[in-house]
Design a protein around this motif. Structure first.
Motif, short mmCIF file in Angstrom:
data_model
loop_
_atom_site.label_atom_id
_atom_site.label_comp_id
_atom_site.label_asym_id
_atom_site.label_seq_id
_atom_site.Cartn_x
_atom_site.Cartn_y
_atom_site.Cartn_z
N GLN A 169 0.83 -1.20 0.00
CA GLN A 169 0.00 0.00 0.00
C GLN A 169 0.86 1.25 0.00
O GLN A 169 0.57 2.22 -0.70
CB GLN A 169 -0.92 0.01 1.22
CG GLN A 169 -2.05 -0.98 1.13
CD GLN A 169 -2.87 -1.02 2.40
OE1 GLN A 169 -2.40 -0.66 3.47
NE2 GLN A 169 -4.09 -1.47 2.28
N ARG A 170 1.97 1.24 0.79
CA ARG A 170 2.85 2.41 0.84
C ARG A 170 3.49 2.65 -0.51
O ARG A 170 3.66 3.79 -0.93
CB ARG A 170 3.93 2.22 1.90
CG ARG A 170 3.51 2.59 3.29
CD ARG A 170 4.70 2.64 4.22
NE ARG A 170 5.49 1.44 4.23
CZ ARG A 170 5.21 0.36 4.92
NH1 ARG A 170 4.13 0.32 5.67
NH2 ARG A 170 6.01 -0.70 4.89
N LYS A 171 3.88 1.58 -1.20
CA LYS A 171 4.51 1.74 -2.51
C LYS A 171 3.53 2.32 -3.51
O LYS A 171 3.92 3.01 -4.44
CB LYS A 171 5.06 0.40 -3.01
CG LYS A 171 6.33 0.00 -2.30
CD LYS A 171 6.93 -1.22 -2.93
CE LYS A 171 8.26 -1.54 -2.26
NZ LYS A 171 8.95 -2.65 -2.93
N GLN A 172 2.24 2.05 -3.34
CA GLN A 172 1.23 2.56 -4.25
C GLN A 172 0.85 4.00 -3.92
O GLN A 172 0.33 4.71 -4.76
CB GLN A 172 -0.02 1.68 -4.22
CG GLN A 172 0.20 0.31 -4.81
CD GLN A 172 -1.02 -0.57 -4.66
OE1 GLN A 172 -2.00 -0.20 -4.01
NE2 GLN A 172 -0.96 -1.76 -5.23
N HIS A 228 10.93 10.80 20.08
CA HIS A 228 11.55 9.92 19.08
C HIS A 228 10.70 9.83 17.82
O HIS A 228 11.20 9.93 16.70
CB HIS A 228 11.78 8.52 19.66
CG HIS A 228 12.27 7.56 18.63
ND1 HIS A 228 13.54 7.60 18.13
CD2 HIS A 228 11.64 6.55 18.00
CE1 HIS A 228 13.68 6.65 17.23
NE2 HIS A 228 12.56 5.99 17.13
N ARG A 229 9.40 9.66 18.01
CA ARG A 229 8.52 9.50 16.85
C ARG A 229 8.50 10.78 15.99
O ARG A 229 8.49 10.71 14.76
CB ARG A 229 7.10 9.15 17.31
CG ARG A 229 6.23 8.60 16.21
CD ARG A 229 5.25 7.61 16.77
NE ARG A 229 4.29 7.19 15.79
CZ ARG A 229 4.25 5.96 15.29
NH1 ARG A 229 5.10 5.05 15.69
NH2 ARG A 229 3.34 5.62 14.41
N LEU A 283 7.04 2.70 11.51
CA LEU A 283 5.95 3.51 12.07
C LEU A 283 4.59 2.89 11.86
O LEU A 283 3.62 3.29 12.48
CB LEU A 283 5.96 4.91 11.45
CG LEU A 283 7.10 5.81 11.84
CD1 LEU A 283 6.98 7.13 11.11
CD2 LEU A 283 7.15 6.04 13.33
N SER A 284 4.49 1.96 10.94
CA SER A 284 3.20 1.33 10.59
C SER A 284 2.18 2.35 10.15
O SER A 284 1.03 2.34 10.57
CB SER A 284 2.67 0.51 11.78
OG SER A 284 3.57 -0.47 12.14
N LEU A 285 2.58 3.26 9.29
CA LEU A 285 1.65 4.27 8.75
C LEU A 285 0.96 3.72 7.53
O LEU A 285 1.44 2.99 6.77
CB LEU A 285 2.41 5.55 8.37
CG LEU A 285 2.94 6.39 9.50
CD1 LEU A 285 3.66 7.61 8.97
CD2 LEU A 285 1.85 6.82 10.44
#
Length: 94
Positions: free
Chosen positions: A29-32, A61-62, A92-94
């Motif tokens: 999904q991130r790549k798209q 940190h985040r 981060l699991s965004l």
């Protein structure tokens, strides 16, 4: 396929297995996602972090990681910077 089989023979893990090719895989999904979508996701996470206590080491940190992602998104990236960006997003699991 177990993780051992993924390493066996090639020396590295494939970026995507057949099962991961669908949209349920966060990495796919991130790549798209385009630049605007990634930037928006980072800004939304920053807003969420700003609602938490500023003295929290987790928040500190985040926010550093989110700022690094924005920096990498804004420049022409080398292959190693592209890998770093993907790794930061994955962490981060965004």
């Amino acid at each position: 396929m177990g993780s051992f089989e993924q390493f066996k023979g090639t020396g590295h893990v494939n970026d995507q297995t057949m099962e991961e090719a669908g949209t349920s895989n966060p990495r796919a999904q991130r790549k798209q996602m385009g630049y605007e979508e990634k930037t928006a996701a980072v800004h939304e996470e920053m807003k969420r972090m700003n609602r938490l206590p500023a003295t929290s080491s987790y928040v500190t940190h985040r926010m550093l990681v989110l700022n690094k992602i924005l920096q990498l998104l804004s420049i022409q990236r080398t292959a190693s910077q592209e890998e770093e960006l993907e790794s930061l997003f994955a962490g981060l699991s965004l």
